[in-house]
Write an enzyme that holds these catalytic residues in place. Sequence first.
Site, PDB file in Angstrom:
ATOM      1  N   HIS A  87    -124.490 -19.255   5.653  1.00  0.00           N
ATOM      2  CA  HIS A  87    -123.721 -20.081   6.594  1.00  0.00           C
ATOM      3  C   HIS A  87    -125.342 -21.221   7.030  1.00  0.00           C
ATOM      4  O   HIS A  87    -125.847 -20.701   7.156  1.00  0.00           O
ATOM      5  CB  HIS A  87    -123.161 -19.033   7.510  1.00  0.00           C
ATOM      6  CG  HIS A  87    -124.303 -18.871   8.233  1.00  0.00           C
ATOM      7  ND1 HIS A  87    -124.187 -19.240  10.363  1.00  0.00           N
ATOM      8  CD2 HIS A  87    -124.460 -17.674   8.924  1.00  0.00           C
ATOM      9  CE1 HIS A  87    -125.492 -17.805  10.510  1.00  0.00           C
ATOM     10  NE2 HIS A  87    -124.954 -17.380  10.147  1.00  0.00           N
ATOM     11  N   ASP A  89    -124.461 -23.431  10.349  1.00  0.00           N
ATOM     12  CA  ASP A  89    -124.569 -22.855  11.085  1.00  0.00           C
ATOM     13  C   ASP A  89    -125.491 -21.946  12.759  1.00  0.00           C
ATOM     14  O   ASP A  89    -125.743 -21.261  11.583  1.00  0.00           O
ATOM     15  CB  ASP A  89    -124.008 -23.032  11.811  1.00  0.00           C
ATOM     16  CG  ASP A  89    -122.191 -21.537  11.868  1.00  0.00           C
ATOM     17  OD1 ASP A  89    -122.884 -21.773  10.401  1.00  0.00           O
ATOM     18  OD2 ASP A  89    -122.446 -21.108  12.668  1.00  0.00           O
ATOM     19  N   ASP A 119    -131.246 -16.597  10.727  1.00  0.00           N
ATOM     20  CA  ASP A 119    -129.484 -16.693  10.909  1.00  0.00           C
ATOM     21  C   ASP A 119    -129.171 -17.934  10.474  1.00  0.00           C
ATOM     22  O   ASP A 119    -129.520 -18.871  11.608  1.00  0.00           O
ATOM     23  CB  ASP A 119    -129.661 -16.435  12.162  1.00  0.00           C
ATOM     24  CG  ASP A 119    -127.967 -15.457  13.054  1.00  0.00           C
ATOM     25  OD1 ASP A 119    -127.085 -15.560  11.418  1.00  0.00           O
ATOM     26  OD2 ASP A 119    -127.522 -15.824  13.184  1.00  0.00           O
ATOM     27  N   GLU A 153    -119.832 -20.338  11.211  1.00  0.00           N
ATOM     28  CA  GLU A 153    -119.396 -18.828  10.904  1.00  0.00           C
ATOM     29  C   GLU A 153    -120.091 -18.151  12.219  1.00  0.00           C
ATOM     30  O   GLU A 153    -119.567 -17.269  13.307  1.00  0.00           O
ATOM     31  CB  GLU A 153    -120.900 -18.033  10.102  1.00  0.00           C
ATOM     32  CG  GLU A 153    -121.300 -16.909  10.324  1.00  0.00           C
ATOM     33  CD  GLU A 153    -121.580 -15.375  10.947  1.00  0.00           C
ATOM     34  OE1 GLU A 153    -121.717 -14.381  10.810  1.00  0.00           O
ATOM     35  OE2 GLU A 153    -122.229 -16.246  11.608  1.00  0.00           O
ATOM     36  N   GLU A 154    -121.013 -18.926  13.376  1.00  0.00           N
ATOM     37  CA  GLU A 154    -121.459 -18.534  14.721  1.00  0.00           C
ATOM     38  C   GLU A 154    -120.128 -18.744  15.792  1.00  0.00           C
ATOM     39  O   GLU A 154    -120.461 -17.640  16.810  1.00  0.00           O
ATOM     40  CB  GLU A 154    -122.504 -18.633  15.297  1.00  0.00           C
ATOM     41  CG  GLU A 154    -123.902 -18.753  14.608  1.00  0.00           C
ATOM     42  CD  GLU A 154    -124.462 -17.451  14.482  1.00  0.00           C
ATOM     43  OE1 GLU A 154    -123.941 -16.936  15.207  1.00  0.00           O
ATOM     44  OE2 GLU A 154    -125.328 -17.153  14.117  1.00  0.00           O
ATOM     45  N   ASP A 177    -127.365 -11.828   5.184  1.00  0.00           N
ATOM     46  CA  ASP A 177    -126.843 -12.719   7.007  1.00  0.00           C
ATOM     47  C   ASP A 177    -126.897 -11.255   7.463  1.00  0.00           C
ATOM     48  O   ASP A 177    -126.861 -10.828   8.569  1.00  0.00           O
ATOM     49  CB  ASP A 177    -125.471 -13.483   7.004  1.00  0.00           C
ATOM     50  CG  ASP A 177    -125.949 -14.305   8.407  1.00  0.00           C
ATOM     51  OD1 ASP A 177    -126.759 -14.101   9.291  1.00  0.00           O
ATOM     52  OD2 ASP A 177    -124.856 -14.091   9.283  1.00  0.00           O
ATOM     53  N   HIS A 440    -131.117 -14.935  17.315  1.00  0.00           N
ATOM     54  CA  HIS A 440    -130.250 -15.643  18.265  1.00  0.00           C
ATOM     55  C   HIS A 440    -131.450 -15.728  19.197  1.00  0.00           C
ATOM     56  O   HIS A 440    -131.123 -15.848  20.644  1.00  0.00           O
ATOM     57  CB  HIS A 440    -129.052 -14.329  19.008  1.00  0.00           C
ATOM     58  CG  HIS A 440    -127.815 -14.771  17.722  1.00  0.00           C
ATOM     59  ND1 HIS A 440    -127.077 -14.352  18.569  1.00  0.00           N
ATOM     60  CD2 HIS A 440    -127.625 -15.414  16.300  1.00  0.00           C
ATOM     61  CE1 HIS A 440    -125.684 -14.929  17.344  1.00  0.00           C
ATOM     62  NE2 HIS A 440    -126.816 -14.935  16.354  1.00  0.00           N
TER      63      HIS A 440
END
Length: 467
Positions: A87, A89, A119, A153-154, A177, A440
């Site tokens: 992903h 995003d 990520d 995805e997030e 991921d 994150h």
Amino acid sequence: MKYKNEIEKYIEDHKQEMIDDIIKLCEINSQKMPYKEGMPFGEGPYKALMAAISMGEGYGFSVKNYDNYVAAIDLNDKEKGLDILAHLDVVPEGEGWTKTEPFKPHIEDGKIYGRGTSDDKGPAVAALYALRALKELNIPLSKNVRLILGTDEECGSECIKHYYKFEKEAPLSFSPDAEYPVVNIEKGKLHGNFVANFEKSTELPRIVSIEAGTKVNVVPPKAKMVIEGLKIDDVKAEADKVSAETGIKFLFDLEPVFEITAMGKNAHGSTPQNGNNAITALLLLISRLKFAKSKQIEILNNLYKLMPHGETDGKSLGIKCSDEKSGELTLAFSLLKVTQDNIDGGFDLRCPICASTKDIMSTLRVKLSAAGVELTNQTMTEPHEVPGDGHFVQTLNKCYEEYTGLKGGAIAIGGLTYVHDIKNGVAFGAIFPGTDTHMHGADEFMVISELVASAKIFAQVIVELCS
């Protein structure tokens, strides 16, 4: 392994190009934004998708765009063999960055710093270079490999749900991921939401408002509260005690209102033990301050009893459980908005494969109702497992061991990837054991040598599975 020497040389020769492509993608702020026509998840994810499509086409691949939700890059036009799902995003930039600004990638000490480097833009580009290596080396394959690049995805993976309206799953799928070796178990998930409405109280001292949390799957690093009717010296005295117990710092501002800010440490919602929750520390402070009686204060105190600071296993909610394969249930109180007549909160819950999601939901409803709030969710995502002793997982492990010298295996994670609902889907890389990429969090990074190794491993996996 067949073609190993050729694969290694190609990736090493094109390492700088791969790094440059990662930097290009990571310069784009691709967190979810408001919808625009032709941009289902906003301008940022759209720009990242267009950049990735341009890269794929520039390297001679056939690329299919699914309504700007997802792009699919095909290695050849043969029957489906393997899907690789990544992903583009990212989560919000957050605070506390020291190495660089979130969307200004920076290389230092063999690492690329920037939001999305681990990520999942770095691993996505590593997968692209695996395909590029096989294409340009003219390595013969009997099946197709498709790199699927999503943009949501997030925030719910609506992109992949859209993709599978048009396409069937490949016989085998993996997502780069997560981490190595092979993630064959992903816990069940609930992004819980609860609400309460009540009569506004005019009695002092009182809470005017609380604003806390950034996303439901992020342990909140900050929680702000506005209060009336208390002396700052009295509040500071209790705040100092809470700070000593929790490690949370409290900041105070008297102009134009009395605002208190709890400063904690963020972490991924699936690993709340790695953070320091600002919401629960603020609620602990609230429980020790002498506010006037009100329904608002009563509910906040009840919520704290169910989700106290430092507890991440759901014990006080009566849902604690664990098993040997997938570990223990985790829970993070991650969102809270309070006004003088409303409370709206959220939490991130991940459950092991032994758990009964039906029982968990039932218990949550009863406990939260007794606390004075209503759980708005109806169901939760079930845990996912692919046999660890099957040919697919064993092949992934064989390639991982060959290129790294590390021991393979099958592991469980609390995070959910794109493959959670895919029958033969596992997560595979690209974070190496012992590496904390601050995913994150502030100063997110990816080790360049690990990205290079991942590109080689992915290429070899394709050879082994699709020749």
